[in-house]
Design an enzyme around this catalytic site. Structure first.
Site, PDB file in Angstrom:
ATOM      1  N   LYS A   1       0.815  -1.214   0.000  1.00 31.93           N
ATOM      2  CA  LYS A   1       0.000   0.000   0.000  1.00 31.93           C
ATOM      3  C   LYS A   1       0.855   1.274   0.000  1.00 31.93           C
ATOM      4  O   LYS A   1       0.453   2.296  -0.545  1.00 31.93           O
ATOM      5  CB  LYS A   1      -0.952   0.007   1.190  1.00 31.93           C
ATOM      6  CG  LYS A   1      -2.075  -1.005   1.025  1.00 31.93           C
ATOM      7  CD  LYS A   1      -3.178  -0.796   2.047  1.00 31.93           C
ATOM      8  CE  LYS A   1      -4.426  -1.576   1.660  1.00 31.93           C
ATOM      9  NZ  LYS A   1      -4.269  -3.048   1.805  1.00 31.93           N
TER      10      LYS A   1
ATOM     11  N   GLU B   1     -10.883   6.548   2.818  1.00 29.80           N
ATOM     12  CA  GLU B   1     -11.724   5.673   3.629  1.00 29.80           C
ATOM     13  C   GLU B   1     -10.936   4.399   3.860  1.00 29.80           C
ATOM     14  O   GLU B   1     -10.056   4.042   3.081  1.00 29.80           O
ATOM     15  CB  GLU B   1     -13.045   5.390   2.934  1.00 29.80           C
ATOM     16  CG  GLU B   1     -13.077   4.171   2.049  1.00 29.80           C
ATOM     17  CD  GLU B   1     -12.326   4.345   0.742  1.00 29.80           C
ATOM     18  OE1 GLU B   1     -12.185   5.492   0.284  1.00 29.80           O
ATOM     19  OE2 GLU B   1     -11.871   3.325   0.191  1.00 29.80           O
TER      20      GLU B   1
ATOM     21  N   SER C   1       2.052  -9.652  -0.617  1.00 24.49           N
ATOM     22  CA  SER C   1       1.613  -8.254  -0.565  1.00 24.49           C
ATOM     23  C   SER C   1       1.890  -7.590   0.779  1.00 24.49           C
ATOM     24  O   SER C   1       2.073  -6.378   0.848  1.00 24.49           O
ATOM     25  CB  SER C   1       0.122  -8.172  -0.891  1.00 24.49           C
ATOM     26  OG  SER C   1      -0.629  -9.044  -0.067  1.00 24.49           O
TER      27      SER C   1
HETATM   28  C1  LIG Z   1      -5.025  -4.097   1.272  1.00 21.77           C
HETATM   29  C2  LIG Z   1      -4.286  -5.352   1.114  1.00 21.77           C
HETATM   30  C3  LIG Z   1      -4.562  -6.260   0.060  1.00 21.77           C
HETATM   31  C4  LIG Z   1      -5.695  -6.086  -0.919  1.00 21.77           C
HETATM   32  O1  LIG Z   1      -5.589  -5.012  -1.787  1.00 21.77           O
HETATM   33  P1  LIG Z   1      -5.233  -5.139  -3.336  1.00 21.77           P
HETATM   34  O2  LIG Z   1      -5.606  -3.801  -3.867  1.00 21.77           O
HETATM   35  O3  LIG Z   1      -6.038  -6.240  -3.931  1.00 21.77           O
HETATM   36  O4  LIG Z   1      -3.781  -5.412  -3.435  1.00 21.77           O
HETATM   37  C5  LIG Z   1      -3.771  -7.395  -0.076  1.00 21.77           C
HETATM   38  N1  LIG Z   1      -2.777  -7.644   0.791  1.00 21.77           N
HETATM   39  C6  LIG Z   1      -2.486  -6.818   1.825  1.00 21.77           C
HETATM   40  C7  LIG Z   1      -1.375  -7.176   2.751  1.00 21.77           C
HETATM   41  C8  LIG Z   1      -3.224  -5.651   2.023  1.00 21.77           C
HETATM   42  O5  LIG Z   1      -2.926  -4.850   3.051  1.00 21.77           O
END
Ligand SMILES: *Cc1c(COP(=O)(O)O)cnc(C)c1O
Length: 410
Positions: free
Chosen positions: A86, A108, A377
């Site tokens: 993010k 949000e 992620s």
């Molecule tokens: C917010 C989040 C996601 C989901 O968001 P995408 O826009 O689909 O990437 C996935 N993994 C983590 C660790 C997150 O914080």
């Protein structure tokens, strides 16, 4: 993309009249930034000094040996500042806000991760910051609220409707309509009206650009497959873009299967069996909605995947067959998480663990001279209570596959 903001049949910019000027300005700032190589340079510099870019690509030797097929590589977005991909998006939008000369940001947040990332960016850039959050979520995500406030953000609990994410989105838009002259809305993922999907995808493309170079350096050739979890779709779009033109690299998006696709309690929009086309929240995509177009309640053990819509860019790539979509159940996620911790000493976020599930199911199909990449992620520290609770329930254990055994599904 043919018509501006459309990806095949999907996307667009369905916005109230009063926001047209603001969107025009945003489009202009984005187009100028994209055309200015010093902007991307400044962005890369910021991410290497304030976050942890380039993030490593880790070869998971023990997991690779365990499954006995292709080499498993993990792209480490967990090592970003605030613990997930993010940061790539919010810091990029922060630089755009500076260019536009605006003084305040709003966002949000559901689980709070995007709120914390935005509050972090606002502190770093000296911007005022208001975060809208459903009252239910404010109570459930106390630690995130605490940090947002400590970094100087105002957190507004939203008490209308179901007091969760979709109500917070409405409130944030209401704020923007009356504050657009000095305020930027920080979209958290590759969704919403144009230019947000394209803009967020552009910032996140840094993941795929790095990963492509790293796998060629480390493994000597391109991977056979790339796996990413899909909530709104930003981390997936981020890594997929590095391999989009490599036709032999299969791209796999993994959605939240929750309690199973048949149960109706999931968030599988593209891998699922019960979504339909619609327009909401400013764009057209496949939504989980009822026959009247009312958004359904979705479920996932991973808060970040628990969303009714999905990126219009991914919906187009799904329709064209460029990205394959699968889903992973809550129980499979716990098994994959457990195995990854034990074998590699790495704690993936519950969201990321969805990508691990699908990669583990398929690693054995690849030859030993092939590789796959899992986009991790984010880190799982934030999920400690959910994980501890789930591990007290022994039923997830039957889902652990030993070498050669079939992976059970719900
Ligand atoms: C917010 C989040 C996601 C989901 O968001 P995408 O826009 O689909 O990437 C996935 N993994 C983590 C660790 C997150 O914080």
């Amino acid at each position: 993309m043919t018509t501006k903001g459309y990806y095949g049949n999907w996307g667009g910019a369905f916005i109230p009249e009063v926001l047209h000027e603001t969107f025009k300005q945003l489009n202009l700032a984005f187009e100028q930034a994209k055309g200015d190589p010093t902007f991307w340079q400044e962005y890369k510099e910021l991410m290497s000094t304030y976050s942890c870019r380039p993030t490593p690509l880790t070869c998971a030797d023990n997991l690779s040996d365990h499954f006995g097929g292709g080499r498993i590589y993990i792209k480490r977005e967990d090592l970003n500042h605030t613990g997930a991909h993010k940061a790539n998006n919010v810091m990029g939008q922060g630089l755009l806000v500076k260019r536009m000369g605006k003084k305040r940001v709003i966002a949000e947040t559901g689980a709070g991760q995007h709120g914390v990332a935005t509050a972090t960016m606002a502190a770093k850039f000296g911007l005022a910051c208001t975060i809208y959050m459903g009252e239910e979520d404010v109570m459930r995500q106390r630690p995130n609220v605490f940090w947002m406030e400590k970094m100087g953000a105002t957190v507004v609990p939203v008490t209308s409707g179901s007091k969760t994410l979709k109500d917070a989105i409405n409130e944030a838009f209401r704020d923007w309509v009356s504050s657009m002259d000095d305020t930027h809305y920080v979209m958290g993922t590759v969704c919403g009206p144009h230019p947000f999907p394209e803009m967020v995808a552009w910032f996140q493309s840094i993941i795929g650009l790095e990963a492509r170079k790293q796998i060629i350096n480390g493994f000597g050739k391109l991977p056979a497959r790339v796996y990413a979890c899909v909530g709104g779709g930003s981390n997936a779009m981020g890594i997929f873009q590095g391999f989009m033109d490599d036709k032999d690299v299969e791209l796999v998006g993994v959605e939240a299967g929750g309690h199973g696709l048949e149960s109706g309690e999931h968030a599988a929009r593209l891998a699922g069996i019960d979504s339909s086309a619609g327009v909401a929240q400013g764009y057209k995509t496949m939504f989980l909605q009822n026959d009247d177009g009312q958004m359904r309640d979705t479920h996932s053990v991973a808060a970040g995947l628990d969303y009714v819509g999905v990126s219009p860019i991914l919906t187009d790539l799904w329709e064209k067959g460029r990205v394959r979509f699968e889903s992973a159940t809550d129980k499979e996620v716990m098994a994959a998480l457990d195995l990854t911790m034990k074998k590699e000493g790495i704690i993936p976020a519950l969201e990321s663990s969805h990508a691990f599930v699908q990669a583990f199911k398929e690693a054995g199909d690849l030859a030993t001279d092939q590789a796959l990449i899992i986009n991790m992620s984010g880190r799982g520290d934030k999920d400690i209570f959910t994980i501890a609770h789930a591990f007290n329930d022994p039923s997830w254990k039957e889902f652990i596959r030993k070498k050669g055994e079939e992976y059970a599904t719900d």
